[in-house]
Design a protein around this motif. Sequence first.
Motif, PDB file in Angstrom:
ATOM      1  N   TYR A 168      -4.800   8.313  -0.680  1.00 45.97           N
ATOM      2  CA  TYR A 168      -4.555   7.002  -1.459  1.00 45.97           C
ATOM      3  C   TYR A 168      -3.933   5.928  -0.457  1.00 45.97           C
ATOM      4  O   TYR A 168      -3.404   4.928  -0.994  1.00 45.97           O
ATOM      5  CB  TYR A 168      -3.887   7.190  -2.617  1.00 45.97           C
ATOM      6  CG  TYR A 168      -4.285   8.270  -3.541  1.00 45.97           C
ATOM      7  CD1 TYR A 168      -5.156   7.769  -4.602  1.00 45.97           C
ATOM      8  CD2 TYR A 168      -3.989   9.564  -3.309  1.00 45.97           C
ATOM      9  CE1 TYR A 168      -5.552   8.665  -5.487  1.00 45.97           C
ATOM     10  CE2 TYR A 168      -4.569  10.538  -4.332  1.00 45.97           C
ATOM     11  CZ  TYR A 168      -5.561  10.068  -5.463  1.00 45.97           C
ATOM     12  OH  TYR A 168      -5.919  11.052  -5.996  1.00 45.97           O
ATOM     13  N   LYS A 169      -3.953   6.328   0.688  1.00 44.08           N
ATOM     14  CA  LYS A 169      -3.066   5.525   1.583  1.00 44.08           C
ATOM     15  C   LYS A 169      -2.958   3.973   1.621  1.00 44.08           C
ATOM     16  O   LYS A 169      -2.129   3.385   1.780  1.00 44.08           O
ATOM     17  CB  LYS A 169      -3.098   6.177   3.114  1.00 44.08           C
ATOM     18  CG  LYS A 169      -4.569   5.636   3.805  1.00 44.08           C
ATOM     19  CD  LYS A 169      -4.455   6.383   5.331  1.00 44.08           C
ATOM     20  CE  LYS A 169      -5.842   5.742   5.900  1.00 44.08           C
ATOM     21  NZ  LYS A 169      -5.683   4.605   6.401  1.00 44.08           N
ATOM     22  N   ASP A 170      -4.294   3.631   1.453  1.00 37.85           N
ATOM     23  CA  ASP A 170      -4.752   2.189   1.250  1.00 37.85           C
ATOM     24  C   ASP A 170      -4.598   1.396   0.087  1.00 37.85           C
ATOM     25  O   ASP A 170      -4.557   0.069  -0.013  1.00 37.85           O
ATOM     26  CB  ASP A 170      -5.893   1.751   2.193  1.00 37.85           C
ATOM     27  CG  ASP A 170      -6.153   2.165   3.502  1.00 37.85           C
ATOM     28  OD1 ASP A 170      -5.106   1.899   4.110  1.00 37.85           O
ATOM     29  OD2 ASP A 170      -7.105   2.916   3.977  1.00 37.85           O
ATOM     30  N   ASP A 171      -4.442   2.341  -1.146  1.00 36.64           N
ATOM     31  CA  ASP A 171      -4.166   1.940  -2.414  1.00 36.64           C
ATOM     32  C   ASP A 171      -2.903   1.089  -2.599  1.00 36.64           C
ATOM     33  O   ASP A 171      -1.859   1.644  -1.935  1.00 36.64           O
ATOM     34  CB  ASP A 171      -4.470   2.886  -3.491  1.00 36.64           C
ATOM     35  CG  ASP A 171      -5.620   3.485  -3.491  1.00 36.64           C
ATOM     36  OD1 ASP A 171      -6.628   2.950  -2.793  1.00 36.64           O
ATOM     37  OD2 ASP A 171      -5.939   4.648  -4.133  1.00 36.64           O
ATOM     38  N   LEU A 172      -2.717   0.182  -3.432  1.00 35.16           N
ATOM     39  CA  LEU A 172      -1.516  -0.274  -3.935  1.00 35.16           C
ATOM     40  C   LEU A 172      -0.773   0.811  -4.733  1.00 35.16           C
ATOM     41  O   LEU A 172      -1.065   1.674  -5.325  1.00 35.16           O
ATOM     42  CB  LEU A 172      -1.524  -1.664  -4.871  1.00 35.16           C
ATOM     43  CG  LEU A 172      -2.228  -2.729  -4.319  1.00 35.16           C
ATOM     44  CD1 LEU A 172      -2.202  -3.928  -5.156  1.00 35.16           C
ATOM     45  CD2 LEU A 172      -1.639  -3.455  -2.964  1.00 35.16           C
ATOM     46  N   SER A 198       0.818  -1.227   0.063  1.00 35.21           N
ATOM     47  CA  SER A 198       0.025  -0.022   0.091  1.00 35.21           C
ATOM     48  C   SER A 198       0.954   1.293   0.125  1.00 35.21           C
ATOM     49  O   SER A 198       2.027   1.067   0.304  1.00 35.21           O
ATOM     50  CB  SER A 198      -0.958  -0.017   1.377  1.00 35.21           C
ATOM     51  OG  SER A 198      -0.336   0.157   2.456  1.00 35.21           O
ATOM     52  N   VAL A 199       0.395   2.271  -0.238  1.00 32.68           N
ATOM     53  CA  VAL A 199       1.069   3.634  -0.471  1.00 32.68           C
ATOM     54  C   VAL A 199       1.643   3.834   0.885  1.00 32.68           C
ATOM     55  O   VAL A 199       2.612   4.372   1.120  1.00 32.68           O
ATOM     56  CB  VAL A 199       0.264   4.751  -0.885  1.00 32.68           C
ATOM     57  CG1 VAL A 199       0.523   6.153  -0.395  1.00 32.68           C
ATOM     58  CG2 VAL A 199      -0.202   4.576  -2.188  1.00 32.68           C
ATOM     59  N   ASP A 234       2.337   1.876   3.558  1.00 31.02           N
ATOM     60  CA  ASP A 234       3.481   0.818   3.725  1.00 31.02           C
ATOM     61  C   ASP A 234       4.791   1.190   3.147  1.00 31.02           C
ATOM     62  O   ASP A 234       5.672   0.662   3.685  1.00 31.02           O
ATOM     63  CB  ASP A 234       3.072  -0.501   3.561  1.00 31.02           C
ATOM     64  CG  ASP A 234       1.829  -1.267   4.573  1.00 31.02           C
ATOM     65  OD1 ASP A 234       1.886  -0.270   5.664  1.00 31.02           O
ATOM     66  OD2 ASP A 234       1.348  -2.134   4.300  1.00 31.02           O
TER      67      ASP A 234
END
Length: 259
Positions: free
Chosen positions: A148-152, A98-99, A101
């Motif tokens: 977008y924090k949870d997006d790949l 994720s973004v 991570d």
Amino acid sequence: MTTNNPLLKVDHAGIQFGGLKAVSDINMEINPGELIGLIGPNGAGKTTFFNLLTGVYVPTEGSISLNGGKLNGMPPFKITRKGISRTFQNIRLFGELSVIDNVKVAYHSLAKHSMFSSVFRLPNHFSGEKEMEEKAIEFLKIFNLEGYKDDLAKNLPYGQQRRLEIARALAAYPKLLLLDEPAAGMNPHETKDLMELISFIRERFNLTVILIEHDMSLVMGVCERIYVLDHGQLIAQGTPKEIRNNPKVIEAYLGEEVV
């Protein structure tokens, strides 16, 4: 913003691969707080020089020092801890993470909790993870990426991937930030936004920045001094105005002597 003591000192540094001198006899002093451009034609040795600064390559001649401490032979992770962080010409994000991570990975090198506490799920593990999460979100907000924090990471548009890579580099809290062609692939509007962003983060984080870039409008617009490489050697240094009018620089780019 500068002092009498350079943050980065490069003293006759270079590297040779077999019989080829990729970079040779580089001398450079960068003061705290400066925003420096590093330019030159394709194949001039700019990224090779960044690799020397970050420990990817070990100099075969000369020395490189940060805050007076010699970096020669130090592995990249230790140089990162000393205070040098970078982005890459070709984006190197962890696409399947994720973004948020991607940012937390960089911050992990500064984490206060140990592997022991993580394995056994001790209280300081959870407090440390909470702190990393909060810090990562702070960085994402600066770059307008918190939504977008949870997006790949691989699903972000190209310009936002560039921003994420810079955010990740900042999460290591560097003293010196190396940006390798951050405007590559960007349209003029994105490049203008990037110019403003680079100036902003330099002030916000009290950073020293060295910027490799082919977009001359960006380099001339944000950099205070510029170094020019050609065939692995420094051929000029000075203010943007001095570099713009330097015959050696014009010759290197146009391939003909200026008379």
